[in-house]
Design a protein around this motif. Sequence first.
Motif, PDB file in Angstrom:
ATOM      1  N   MET A  30       0.908  -1.088   0.041  1.00  6.78           N
ATOM      2  CA  MET A  30       0.019   0.087   0.114  1.00  6.78           C
ATOM      3  C   MET A  30       0.917   1.220   0.083  1.00  6.78           C
ATOM      4  O   MET A  30       1.891   1.304   0.908  1.00  6.78           O
ATOM      5  N   PRO A  31       0.450   2.324  -0.784  1.00  4.30           N
ATOM      6  CA  PRO A  31       1.430   3.541  -0.604  1.00  4.30           C
ATOM      7  C   PRO A  31       1.518   4.291   0.450  1.00  4.30           C
ATOM      8  O   PRO A  31       2.215   5.085   0.793  1.00  4.30           O
ATOM      9  N   GLY A  32       0.366   4.126   1.370  1.00  4.45           N
ATOM     10  CA  GLY A  32       0.046   4.862   2.571  1.00  4.45           C
ATOM     11  C   GLY A  32       0.813   4.309   3.748  1.00  4.45           C
ATOM     12  O   GLY A  32       0.963   5.109   4.894  1.00  4.45           O
ATOM     13  N   GLU A  33       1.420   3.086   3.514  1.00  4.52           N
ATOM     14  CA  GLU A  33       1.824   2.229   4.618  1.00  4.52           C
ATOM     15  C   GLU A  33       3.325   2.832   5.131  1.00  4.52           C
ATOM     16  O   GLU A  33       4.018   3.193   4.183  1.00  4.52           O
ATOM     17  N   ILE A  34       3.731   2.822   6.378  1.00  2.00           N
ATOM     18  CA  ILE A  34       4.949   3.184   6.667  1.00  2.00           C
ATOM     19  C   ILE A  34       5.952   1.950   6.396  1.00  2.00           C
ATOM     20  O   ILE A  34       5.620   0.915   6.765  1.00  2.00           O
ATOM     21  N   LYS A  35       6.990   2.348   5.621  1.00  2.00           N
ATOM     22  CA  LYS A  35       8.091   1.137   5.177  1.00  2.00           C
ATOM     23  C   LYS A  35       8.558   0.563   6.666  1.00  2.00           C
ATOM     24  O   LYS A  35       8.921   1.338   7.490  1.00  2.00           O
ATOM     25  N   GLY A  36       8.687  -0.662   6.580  1.00  2.00           N
ATOM     26  CA  GLY A  36       9.435  -1.289   7.707  1.00  2.00           C
ATOM     27  C   GLY A  36       8.309  -1.737   8.777  1.00  2.00           C
ATOM     28  O   GLY A  36       8.704  -2.669   9.722  1.00  2.00           O
ATOM     29  N   LEU A  37       7.016  -1.298   8.682  1.00  2.00           N
ATOM     30  CA  LEU A  37       5.967  -1.726   9.560  1.00  2.00           C
ATOM     31  C   LEU A  37       5.673  -3.385   9.554  1.00  2.00           C
ATOM     32  O   LEU A  37       5.311  -3.861  10.517  1.00  2.00           O
ATOM     33  N   GLU A  38       5.913  -4.041   8.288  1.00  2.00           N
ATOM     34  CA  GLU A  38       5.629  -5.537   8.112  1.00  2.00           C
ATOM     35  C   GLU A  38       6.788  -6.183   9.194  1.00  2.00           C
ATOM     36  O   GLU A  38       6.426  -7.309   9.414  1.00  2.00           O
ATOM     37  N   ASN A  39       7.742  -5.676   9.610  1.00  2.00           N
ATOM     38  CA  ASN A  39       8.607  -6.222  10.170  1.00  2.00           C
ATOM     39  C   ASN A  39       8.432  -6.109  11.795  1.00  2.00           C
ATOM     40  O   ASN A  39       8.909  -6.732  12.573  1.00  2.00           O
ATOM     41  N   SER A  40       7.456  -5.481  12.262  1.00  2.00           N
ATOM     42  CA  SER A  40       7.196  -5.457  13.766  1.00  2.00           C
ATOM     43  C   SER A  40       6.156  -6.305  13.973  1.00  2.00           C
ATOM     44  O   SER A  40       5.528  -6.000  15.312  1.00  2.00           O
ATOM     45  N   ILE A  41       5.974  -7.324  13.525  1.00  2.00           N
ATOM     46  CA  ILE A  41       5.119  -8.537  14.124  1.00  2.00           C
ATOM     47  C   ILE A  41       5.796  -9.168  15.084  1.00  2.00           C
ATOM     48  O   ILE A  41       7.045  -9.377  14.946  1.00  2.00           O
ATOM     49  N   ALA A  42       5.111  -9.347  16.407  1.00  2.00           N
ATOM     50  CA  ALA A  42       5.740 -10.013  17.324  1.00  2.00           C
ATOM     51  C   ALA A  42       5.981 -11.688  16.979  1.00  2.00           C
ATOM     52  O   ALA A  42       4.963 -12.122  16.368  1.00  2.00           O
ATOM     53  N   ILE A  43       7.166 -12.088  17.203  1.00  2.00           N
ATOM     54  CA  ILE A  43       7.540 -13.548  16.976  1.00  2.00           C
ATOM     55  C   ILE A  43       7.581 -14.301  18.229  1.00  2.00           C
ATOM     56  O   ILE A  43       8.342 -13.765  19.017  1.00  2.00           O
ATOM     57  N   ARG A  44       7.290 -15.467  18.263  1.00  2.00           N
ATOM     58  CA  ARG A  44       7.591 -16.263  19.298  1.00  2.00           C
ATOM     59  C   ARG A  44       8.401 -17.516  18.781  1.00  2.00           C
ATOM     60  O   ARG A  44       8.244 -18.071  17.933  1.00  2.00           O
ATOM     61  N   MET A  45       9.364 -17.896  19.690  1.00  2.00           N
ATOM     62  CA  MET A  45      10.195 -18.886  19.358  1.00  2.00           C
ATOM     63  C   MET A  45      10.064 -20.041  20.293  1.00  2.00           C
ATOM     64  O   MET A  45       9.932 -19.776  21.659  1.00  2.00           O
ATOM     65  N   VAL A  46       9.536 -21.098  19.969  1.00  2.00           N
ATOM     66  CA  VAL A  46       9.108 -22.108  20.667  1.00  2.00           C
ATOM     67  C   VAL A  46      10.140 -23.327  20.704  1.00  2.00           C
ATOM     68  O   VAL A  46      10.270 -23.783  19.582  1.00  2.00           O
ATOM     69  N   TYR A  47      10.621 -23.798  21.855  1.00  2.00           N
ATOM     70  CA  TYR A  47      11.526 -24.858  21.907  1.00  2.00           C
ATOM     71  C   TYR A  47      10.647 -26.126  21.921  1.00  2.00           C
ATOM     72  O   TYR A  47       9.644 -26.380  22.565  1.00  2.00           O
ATOM     73  N   THR A  48      10.844 -27.074  20.930  1.00  2.00           N
ATOM     74  CA  THR A  48       9.866 -28.241  20.729  1.00  2.00           C
ATOM     75  C   THR A  48       9.892 -29.355  21.660  1.00  2.00           C
ATOM     76  O   THR A  48       9.207 -30.257  21.822  1.00  2.00           O
ATOM     77  N   ASP A  49      10.928 -29.190  22.498  1.00  2.00           N
ATOM     78  CA  ASP A  49      11.135 -30.433  23.428  1.00  2.00           C
ATOM     79  C   ASP A  49      10.504 -30.120  24.753  1.00  2.00           C
ATOM     80  O   ASP A  49       9.771 -30.819  25.390  1.00  2.00           O
ATOM     81  N   THR A  50      10.301 -28.805  24.990  1.00  2.00           N
ATOM     82  CA  THR A  50       9.946 -28.686  26.573  1.00  2.00           C
ATOM     83  C   THR A  50       8.352 -27.571  26.306  1.00  2.00           C
ATOM     84  O   THR A  50       7.859 -27.389  27.329  1.00  2.00           O
ATOM     85  N   ARG A  51       8.265 -27.066  25.087  1.00  2.00           N
ATOM     86  CA  ARG A  51       7.350 -26.160  24.600  1.00  2.00           C
ATOM     87  C   ARG A  51       7.518 -24.801  25.355  1.00  2.00           C
ATOM     88  O   ARG A  51       6.366 -24.098  25.566  1.00  2.00           O
ATOM     89  N   GLU A  52       8.463 -24.495  25.900  1.00  2.00           N
ATOM     90  CA  GLU A  52       9.141 -23.189  26.361  1.00  2.00           C
ATOM     91  C   GLU A  52       8.919 -22.119  25.247  1.00  2.00           C
ATOM     92  O   GLU A  52       9.332 -22.363  24.077  1.00  2.00           O
ATOM     93  N   GLU A  53       8.454 -20.969  25.509  1.00  2.00           N
ATOM     94  CA  GLU A  53       8.418 -19.948  24.566  1.00  2.00           C
ATOM     95  C   GLU A  53       9.316 -18.745  25.045  1.00  2.00           C
ATOM     96  O   GLU A  53       9.365 -18.448  26.023  1.00  2.00           O
ATOM     97  N   LYS A  54       9.837 -18.050  24.053  1.00  2.00           N
ATOM     98  CA  LYS A  54      10.612 -16.640  24.084  1.00  2.00           C
ATOM     99  C   LYS A  54       9.808 -15.822  22.777  1.00  2.00           C
ATOM    100  O   LYS A  54       9.578 -16.138  22.044  1.00  2.00           O
ATOM    101  N   ILE A  55       9.399 -14.631  23.560  1.00  2.00           N
ATOM    102  CA  ILE A  55       8.701 -13.682  22.558  1.00  2.00           C
ATOM    103  C   ILE A  55       9.778 -12.455  22.174  1.00  2.00           C
ATOM    104  O   ILE A  55      10.367 -12.092  23.153  1.00  2.00           O
ATOM    105  N   PHE A  56       9.941 -12.343  21.003  1.00  2.00           N
ATOM    106  CA  PHE A  56      10.674 -11.208  20.417  1.00  2.00           C
ATOM    107  C   PHE A  56       9.712 -10.193  19.701  1.00  2.00           C
ATOM    108  O   PHE A  56       8.748 -10.658  19.296  1.00  2.00           O
TER     109      PHE A  56
END
Length: 70
Positions: A1-27
Amino acid sequence: MPGEIKGLENSIAIRMVYTDTREEKIFKSAASASRRTGVSAQVIRESLNPIARKRFIVDNRRVVFRIAKS
């Protein structure tokens, strides 16, 4: 979209899930997760699709990246 701020698509929160314990870290963005884990931000964004089933080794543990739900 022409009206969107560039770089905004990178600001989505990401969670990293360890598959062995289901522990999560949020970035606050894919770039932040990339700096902490060493996996490139582009690869993290591509792996957010659960159908892709991409797994990575971080700190000798297997992890997956998902979108953090608010």
